[in-house]
Design a protein around this motif. Structure first.
Motif, PDB file in Angstrom:
ATOM      1  N   HIS A   1      -7.305  -1.196  -9.807  1.00  0.00           N
ATOM      2  CA  HIS A   1      -7.045  -0.290  -8.681  1.00  0.00           C
ATOM      3  C   HIS A   1      -5.608   0.215  -8.591  1.00  0.00           C
ATOM      4  CE1 HIS A   1      -5.493  -3.550  -6.050  1.00  0.00           C
ATOM      5  NE2 HIS A   1      -6.515  -4.256  -6.439  1.00  0.00           N
TER       6      HIS A   1
ATOM      7  N   MET B   1       0.849  -1.182   0.000  1.00  0.00           N
ATOM      8  CA  MET B   1       0.000   0.000   0.000  1.00  0.00           C
ATOM      9  C   MET B   1       0.894   1.245   0.000  1.00  0.00           C
ATOM     10  SD  MET B   1      -3.192   0.826   2.497  1.00  0.00           S
ATOM     11  CE  MET B   1      -2.818   2.226   3.524  1.00  0.00           C
TER      12      MET B   1
ATOM     13  N   ASP C   1      -4.243   2.601  -5.717  1.00  0.00           N
ATOM     14  CA  ASP C   1      -3.018   2.226  -4.995  1.00  0.00           C
ATOM     15  C   ASP C   1      -2.053   3.411  -4.932  1.00  0.00           C
ATOM     16  OD1 ASP C   1      -3.450  -0.459  -4.246  1.00  0.00           O
ATOM     17  OD2 ASP C   1      -2.731  -1.206  -6.178  1.00  0.00           O
TER      18      ASP C   1
ATOM     19  N   TRP D   1      -6.499   2.607  -1.726  1.00  0.00           N
ATOM     20  CA  TRP D   1      -6.791   1.183  -1.711  1.00  0.00           C
ATOM     21  C   TRP D   1      -6.048   0.600  -0.519  1.00  0.00           C
ATOM     22  CZ3 TRP D   1     -10.130  -1.605  -4.614  1.00  0.00           C
ATOM     23  CH2 TRP D   1     -10.080  -2.995  -4.496  1.00  0.00           C
TER      24      TRP D   1
END
Length: 157
Positions: free
Chosen positions: A98, A1, A102, A107
């Motif tokens: 995504h 992440m 990210d 996300w």
């Protein structure tokens, strides 16, 4: 992440498909303030409320020099349906993999009813005319968010 964005950092550029299947890039908005908001799913009650709030505020936001772009992990066909259902007048972009979420730290891990999972974190990033982050808000509420954002941007006098 990814690490959460902070004011002054360069906003990650992106190119995603809109509800008509056309490419839209952050760089298309260079020279203008741009509100990039991430929402979990088209045609759900909370996301519809938030999108309609942006739609209803769009003229005054644009008059104050702000454009609006919504991003979700929905496929283009779902975005097209959502745009038609809610008569949305700003671009919605599909981030199915995504990758953009990210890059924007939108996300990540979520908790709901005692269950932990990975998903989209409702977030809003305001990008200034030079492509830098002016405001970064994470874990926002759908209801009342546009009004709060307007206050934070000092648009309500």
């Amino acid at each position: 992440m990814a690490e959460r964005l902070t004011p002054g950092t360069v906003a990650p550029d992106f190119t995603l498909k809109n509800a008509e299947g056309k490419d839209v890039s952050l760089s298309d908005f260079r020279g203008r303030n741009t509100i990039v908001y991430f929402y979990p799913a088209a045609s759900t009650p909370a996301c519809a409320k938030q999108a309609c709030d942006f739609r209803d505020s769009l003229a005054s936001l644009q008059a104050a020099g702000y454009e609006v772009v919504g991003i979700s992990p929905d496929p283009v066909k779902d975005l097209a349906k959502f745009v038609a259902e809610e008569a949305l007048t700003f671009p919605l972009l599909s981030d199915e993999g995504h990758a953009v979420a990210d890059a924007y730290a939108a996300w990540g891990e979520k908790k709901n009813y005692g269950r932990t999972y990975m998903g989209l974190i409702r977030s809003t990033i305001v990008v200034d005319p030079d492509g830098k982050v002016a405001v970064a808000q994470y874990n926002i509420r759908a209801t009342g968010h546009v009004a709060k954002l307007r206050r934070d941007l000092k648009l309500d006098k």
